[in-house]
Design a protein around this motif. Structure first.
Motif, PDB file in Angstrom:
ATOM      1  N   PRO A   1       0.925  -1.098   0.005  1.00 38.91           N
ATOM      2  CA  PRO A   1      -0.189  -0.006  -0.002  1.00 38.91           C
ATOM      3  C   PRO A   1       0.842   1.309  -0.121  1.00 38.91           C
ATOM      4  O   PRO A   1       0.292   2.316  -0.356  1.00 38.91           O
ATOM      5  N   SER A   2       2.067   1.244   0.537  1.00 36.68           N
ATOM      6  CA  SER A   2       2.840   2.547   0.415  1.00 36.68           C
ATOM      7  C   SER A   2       3.876   2.633  -0.637  1.00 36.68           C
ATOM      8  O   SER A   2       4.391   3.610  -0.766  1.00 36.68           O
ATOM      9  N   PHE A   3       4.027   1.486  -1.422  1.00 38.34           N
ATOM     10  CA  PHE A   3       5.251   1.428  -2.483  1.00 38.34           C
ATOM     11  C   PHE A   3       5.027   2.640  -3.485  1.00 38.34           C
ATOM     12  O   PHE A   3       5.938   3.516  -3.681  1.00 38.34           O
ATOM     13  N   GLY A   4       3.777   2.857  -4.130  1.00 38.06           N
ATOM     14  CA  GLY A   4       3.723   3.824  -4.785  1.00 38.06           C
ATOM     15  C   GLY A   4       4.209   5.315  -4.566  1.00 38.06           C
ATOM     16  O   GLY A   4       4.901   6.003  -5.268  1.00 38.06           O
ATOM     17  N   TYR A   5       3.923   5.425  -3.396  1.00 37.45           N
ATOM     18  CA  TYR A   5       4.255   6.945  -3.023  1.00 37.45           C
ATOM     19  C   TYR A   5       5.427   6.950  -2.680  1.00 37.45           C
ATOM     20  O   TYR A   5       5.778   8.176  -2.735  1.00 37.45           O
ATOM     21  N   ARG A   6       6.065   5.936  -2.078  1.00 34.98           N
ATOM     22  CA  ARG A   6       7.403   6.094  -1.589  1.00 34.98           C
ATOM     23  C   ARG A   6       8.218   6.096  -2.728  1.00 34.98           C
ATOM     24  O   ARG A   6       9.270   6.728  -2.856  1.00 34.98           O
ATOM     25  N   PHE A   7       7.911   5.113  -3.677  1.00 33.29           N
ATOM     26  CA  PHE A   7       8.797   5.263  -5.129  1.00 33.29           C
ATOM     27  C   PHE A   7       8.751   6.587  -5.674  1.00 33.29           C
ATOM     28  O   PHE A   7       9.746   7.362  -6.208  1.00 33.29           O
ATOM     29  N   LEU A   8       7.548   7.316  -5.692  1.00 33.80           N
ATOM     30  CA  LEU A   8       7.472   8.347  -6.454  1.00 33.80           C
ATOM     31  C   LEU A   8       8.192   9.783  -5.598  1.00 33.80           C
ATOM     32  O   LEU A   8       8.856  10.570  -6.273  1.00 33.80           O
ATOM     33  N   HIS A   9       8.346   9.623  -4.177  1.00 25.28           N
ATOM     34  CA  HIS A   9       8.670  10.466  -3.299  1.00 25.28           C
ATOM     35  C   HIS A   9      10.106  10.404  -3.642  1.00 25.28           C
ATOM     36  O   HIS A   9      10.987  11.364  -3.673  1.00 25.28           O
TER      37      HIS A   9
END
Length: 465
Positions: A177-185
């Motif tokens: 659930p957190s991967f997309g936000y963390r990768f873009l960040h």
């Protein structure tokens, strides 16, 4: 005094991760910048872009080498200090780390040689392709590493059976659930790091009146990146915060220094968290603003640290102030992006001395922000190694002693200090040489290079004719 192997292992891993993190975050962004320079050179044929590319490729080579050396140790620590964790997660981490090597490291290694040494030996289009492949390889590498780390933050797709995790869904395990936000960040952080380093170095050259036109163009690109990406990072950070509130509420509570679950929570600009007393001292805040930022409701409810026992809380002081340092660096980036835009409108962005001098110091801010962000991410998860499933103590190597952990910690500090000193020495040498040195023609080797097959026969036939 008895040495605590758990504390020393955590300090050691934190030291290695923080030391290593500053290199990939720069090379990821710089590889893409070099690919853009190569594309501009290929499209326009203007020599200025190739001159810039040659210089920044030299910088990339040094930093990439430091990143590789510092990163090798990280995988070793899983076995030496965290063997229980390694055993439990082997079904996932083993394949993921090997995929990172096969898909990313091999790709980078295959084309890095062409990028570094093949400019005059391959067609320009092939050299551009090599630059793109190296940039792609850095992103593929960050994908696998962040996927592995995201599983520790918001685990999914795994099932624990007899002390070992089994993958029941690879898609859920890789895309937590957190991967997309963390990768873009992290991707935006990499671009911002490259932009600010390029801006700072270019500003320094302009102040020295060296290669003015070339460095003005590099500065212009960097300022456009800063203007666009810094506000984007603020927006992505906001969404990332909302995701963290949903999946790791105690981390957010530590970031906000909020001890009691409440509504209408103020945004604390300054406070001294006291974990022993479970309170803050000398609070200075803006009423209701934390609730609005986190819930988009002025009266929204923000979780408090009192929802868990004190021993299950993150180190609040460290997380609280690391988060504020990260945010402060981000706001500085937004300010300088806007300032550059205003000065560009007045055609003074390359003439304003205060702005150019400030950009030199701003080149350090992305590294500070990245380190502070990693502290928030990792310390904010404590005491969990895998969030709400495995603690740090449960993942530690059972046979590890405090003396062994201290010995390796001192060894890493000494070796990494030598590596960092050597890397900084060569970087400063590259910077002092500037574009002039990077674009000097290489002397021809005295020893004749190997020729293609049958070239000697061809030459003899020409002699007979």
């Amino acid at each position: 005094m008895e040495l605590d192997p758990l504390l020393l292992s955590r300090i050691q891993f934190a030291f290695v991760v923080c030391f290593h993190a500053i290199f990939p975050v720069f090379t990821i962004g710089l590889a893409s910048f070099i690919a853009v320079l190569e594309a501009l050179s290929f499209k326009t044929g203007q020599p200025v872009w190739q001159r810039l590319s040659k210089f920044w490729i030299q910088v990339f080579a040094v930093v990439f080498g430091m990143g590789v050396v510092s990163g090798i140790v990280m995988s070793f620590q899983f076995g030496t200090n965290w063997s229980n964790f390694s055993y439990a997660t082997a079904n996932f981490l083993g394949p993921v780390l090997s995929y990172e090597v096969v898909t990313a490291f091999f790709l980078e290694a295959a084309f890095l040689g062409v990028l570094l040494f093949g400019r005059d030996k391959v067609p320009q289009g092939v050299h551009l392709f090599a630059a793109i492949m190296v940039a792609l390889g850095t992103f593929i590498s960050s994908f696998w590493i962040l996927s592995a780390n995201s599983l520790m933050q918001t685990p999914g797709g795994l099932e624990l059976r007899e002390g070992m995790y089994h993958v029941v869904s690879w898609s859920q395990a890789l895309f937590t659930p957190s991967f997309g936000y963390r990768f873009l960040h992290m991707a935006l952080a990499s671009f911002l790091t490259a932009a600010l380093v390029v801006a700072g170095v270019s500003a320094w050259f302009i102040l020295q009146k060296r290669e003015f036109d070339s460095n003005r163009k590099a500065l212009s690109i960097a300022l456009w990146m800063l203007l666009i990406l810094a506000p984007m990072q603020v927006v992505v950070g906001d969404f990332h915060g909302l995701n963290t509130l949903e999946h790791q509420p105690m981390k957010v509570a530590a970031m906000e220094g909020n001890w009691q679950t409440d509504t209408g929570v103020p945004l604390l600009l300054f406070a001294i968290p006291d974990q022993a007393a479970q309170t803050n001292h000398f609070e200075v805040g803006i009423p209701n603003l934390a609730s609005y930022i986190l819930t988009h409701d002025w009266q929204g409810e923000v979780p408090g640290l009192n929802e868990v026992a004190p021993e299950m809380q993150p180190p609040v002081f460290l997380v609280f102030w690391s988060f504020r340092i990260m945010v402060a660096m981000g706001l500085l980036m937004v300010f300088f992006g806007l300032a550059g835009w205003v000065l560009r409108y007045r055609q003074k962005y390359h003439q304003s001395r205060w702005f150019l001098q400030s950009l030199r110091w701003m080149s350090l801010t992305p590294f500070i922000a990245v380190l502070a962000g990693w502290v928030v991410t990792e310390a904010g998860r404590a005491p969990w190694l895998i969030y709400e499933q495995m603690t740090h103590a449960e993942g530690l190597t059972p046979s590890l002693t405090g003396g062994m952990a201290l010995f390796t910690l001192i060894g890493y500090v000494v070796v990494y200090s030598l590596v960092f000193s050597a890397g900084v020495y060569y970087l400063l040498k590259v910077f002092r040489g500037g574009l002039e040195k990077a674009n000097q023609p290489h002397e021809q080797d005295e020893v004749e290079r190997a020729k293609r097959p049958f070239s000697a026969a061809h030459a003899s036939l020409e002699g007979e004719n």
